[in-house]
Design a protein around this motif. Structure first.
Motif, short mmCIF file in Angstrom:
data_model
loop_
_atom_site.label_atom_id
_atom_site.label_comp_id
_atom_site.label_asym_id
_atom_site.label_seq_id
_atom_site.Cartn_x
_atom_site.Cartn_y
_atom_site.Cartn_z
N ILE A 162 -24.27 -16.20 -19.19
CA ILE A 162 -23.42 -17.05 -18.37
C ILE A 162 -22.59 -17.91 -19.32
O ILE A 162 -23.14 -18.71 -20.08
CB ILE A 162 -24.25 -17.93 -17.43
N PHE A 163 -21.27 -17.75 -19.28
CA PHE A 163 -20.36 -18.50 -20.14
C PHE A 163 -19.70 -19.63 -19.35
O PHE A 163 -19.02 -19.38 -18.36
CB PHE A 163 -19.28 -17.57 -20.71
N HIS A 164 -19.92 -20.85 -19.82
CA HIS A 164 -19.35 -22.02 -19.15
C HIS A 164 -17.85 -22.11 -19.40
O HIS A 164 -17.29 -21.41 -20.24
CB HIS A 164 -20.06 -23.31 -19.62
N GLY A 165 -17.23 -23.02 -18.67
CA GLY A 165 -15.79 -23.19 -18.77
C GLY A 165 -15.38 -24.22 -19.80
O GLY A 165 -16.21 -24.83 -20.49
N THR A 166 -14.09 -24.43 -19.88
CA THR A 166 -13.47 -25.37 -20.81
C THR A 166 -14.02 -26.77 -20.61
O THR A 166 -14.07 -27.27 -19.48
CB THR A 166 -11.94 -25.39 -20.58
N GLY A 167 -14.45 -27.38 -21.70
CA GLY A 167 -14.95 -28.75 -21.64
C GLY A 167 -16.29 -28.91 -20.96
O GLY A 167 -16.75 -30.03 -20.75
N ALA A 168 -16.93 -27.83 -20.61
CA ALA A 168 -18.22 -27.88 -19.91
C ALA A 168 -19.34 -27.60 -20.91
O ALA A 168 -19.13 -27.51 -22.11
CB ALA A 168 -18.25 -26.88 -18.76
N HIS A 169 -20.55 -27.45 -20.37
CA HIS A 169 -21.72 -27.10 -21.19
C HIS A 169 -22.75 -26.43 -20.29
O HIS A 169 -22.60 -26.43 -19.06
CB HIS A 169 -22.29 -28.34 -21.90
N PRO A 170 -23.79 -25.84 -20.86
CA PRO A 170 -24.75 -25.05 -20.07
C PRO A 170 -25.50 -25.82 -18.99
O PRO A 170 -26.03 -25.21 -18.07
CB PRO A 170 -25.74 -24.54 -21.12
N GLY A 171 -25.52 -27.14 -19.05
CA GLY A 171 -26.30 -27.91 -18.09
C GLY A 171 -25.55 -28.39 -16.87
O GLY A 171 -26.11 -29.12 -16.05
N VAL A 172 -24.30 -28.00 -16.71
CA VAL A 172 -23.52 -28.50 -15.58
C VAL A 172 -23.38 -27.45 -14.48
O VAL A 172 -23.69 -26.27 -14.67
CB VAL A 172 -22.12 -28.99 -16.00
N ALA A 173 -22.89 -27.93 -13.35
CA ALA A 173 -22.54 -27.09 -12.20
C ALA A 173 -23.71 -26.17 -11.83
O ALA A 173 -24.86 -26.56 -11.85
CB ALA A 173 -21.25 -26.31 -12.48
N TYR A 179 -24.65 -23.37 -13.35
CA TYR A 179 -25.18 -22.54 -14.44
C TYR A 179 -26.70 -22.59 -14.53
O TYR A 179 -27.34 -21.53 -14.61
CB TYR A 179 -24.56 -22.90 -15.79
N PRO A 180 -27.34 -23.78 -14.54
CA PRO A 180 -28.82 -23.79 -14.63
C PRO A 180 -29.47 -23.15 -13.40
O PRO A 180 -30.48 -22.45 -13.52
CB PRO A 180 -29.18 -25.28 -14.73
N TRP A 181 -28.89 -23.38 -12.23
CA TRP A 181 -29.44 -22.80 -11.00
C TRP A 181 -29.39 -21.27 -11.07
O TRP A 181 -30.39 -20.60 -10.78
CB TRP A 181 -28.64 -23.31 -9.78
N LEU A 182 -28.24 -20.72 -11.45
CA LEU A 182 -28.10 -19.26 -11.53
C LEU A 182 -29.03 -18.70 -12.61
O LEU A 182 -29.67 -17.66 -12.39
CB LEU A 182 -26.65 -18.85 -11.80
N ALA A 183 -29.13 -19.38 -13.74
CA ALA A 183 -30.03 -18.91 -14.80
C ALA A 183 -31.47 -18.84 -14.30
O ALA A 183 -32.18 -17.86 -14.56
CB ALA A 183 -29.92 -19.84 -16.01
N ALA A 184 -31.90 -19.84 -13.56
CA ALA A 184 -33.27 -19.85 -13.01
C ALA A 184 -33.46 -18.73 -12.00
O ALA A 184 -34.50 -18.06 -11.99
CB ALA A 184 -33.58 -21.21 -12.39
N ARG A 185 -32.47 -18.52 -11.15
CA ARG A 185 -32.55 -17.43 -10.14
C ARG A 185 -32.67 -16.07 -10.82
O ARG A 185 -33.48 -15.23 -10.43
CB ARG A 185 -31.32 -17.45 -9.23
N LEU A 186 -31.84 -15.84 -11.83
CA LEU A 186 -31.86 -14.54 -12.51
C LEU A 186 -33.13 -14.37 -13.32
O LEU A 186 -33.69 -13.26 -13.37
CB LEU A 186 -30.61 -14.39 -13.39
N THR A 187 -33.62 -15.42 -13.95
CA THR A 187 -34.88 -15.35 -14.68
C THR A 187 -36.01 -14.96 -13.73
O THR A 187 -36.84 -14.11 -14.06
CB THR A 187 -35.19 -16.70 -15.37
N ALA A 188 -36.03 -15.55 -12.55
CA ALA A 188 -37.05 -15.23 -11.55
C ALA A 188 -36.95 -13.78 -11.10
O ALA A 188 -37.95 -13.19 -10.70
CB ALA A 188 -36.93 -16.17 -10.35
N ARG A 189 -35.78 -13.20 -11.21
CA ARG A 189 -35.57 -11.80 -10.84
C ARG A 189 -35.85 -10.85 -12.00
O ARG A 189 -35.65 -9.64 -11.87
CB ARG A 189 -34.14 -11.59 -10.34
N GLY A 190 -36.27 -11.38 -13.14
CA GLY A 190 -36.65 -10.54 -14.27
C GLY A 190 -35.60 -10.37 -15.34
O GLY A 190 -35.79 -9.60 -16.28
#
Length: 176
Positions: free
Chosen positions: A7-18, A20-31
């Motif tokens: 998951i690549f964040h946008g301009t001026g952003a970082h991995p902990g915003v919007a 991104y963390p929610w989607l990462a957790a969902r996909l991790t739970a899916r394997g």
């Protein structure tokens, strides 16, 4: 072999915003093995120098899913000229300057045929109400060159300093 998502964040952003963390957790739970790298130089450093660093920092294969938001989605176009992946989802993406800002993440031109060959499934999610011009016309320009699926919403920039967007179920559902 576990499927990989990056998951690549946008301009001026970082991995902990919007979302991104929610989607990462969902996909991790899916394997999935999930990476949400921090790239402060996205859309700051010219793509010609930035792209080799991104290519070297990650492993890409036919099982990889790429998700990019805004400047991160524009980055995916350059990546997809060089790597083969299963799926790419470009959220608030663009392929030409969407406004008057400098856009060093954009290339002067793209090898659309190579991109089309290198991704099995591509999806563009844009908003008619995007305040930066990453709108449905940008999504349509990419869709017309690459095919895939275009989804148009009325949902701002899908997360911004003034738009809380902590979850994005649509993206989760689109990832096969």
């Amino acid at each position: 072999m576990a499927r990989r998502a990056i998951i690549f964040h946008g301009t001026g952003a970082h991995p902990g915003v919007a979302w991104y963390p929610w989607l990462a957790a969902r996909l991790t739970a899916r394997g999935y093995t999930v990476e949400v790298p921090s790239y402060p130089a996205v859309n700051v450093e010219p793509i010609a120098g930035f792209l080799p660093k991104v290519l070297q920092a990650h492993t890409f294969d036919e099982q990889t899913v790429l998700v990019g938001h805004s400047g991160g989605a524009a980055l995916l176009l350059a990546l997809l000229e060089h790597v083969t992946v299963d799926q790419a989802i470009l959220v608030a993406g663009y392929c030409t300057p969407p406004n008057d800002s400098d856009e060093p993440v954009l290339q002067p031109a793209y090898d659309w045929d190579a991109i089309r060959r290198n991704v099995r499934d591509v999806c563009f999610i844009n908003s008619r109400l995007d305040p930066y011009g990453c709108d449905e016309h940008q999504g349509r320009a990419m869709f017309e060159r690459l095919g895939g699926t275009q989804i148009v919403r009325d949902d701002g920039h899908f997360g911004d300093y003034n738009q809380v967007y902590d979850e994005f179920p649509l993206v989760d559902k689109l990832i096969s």
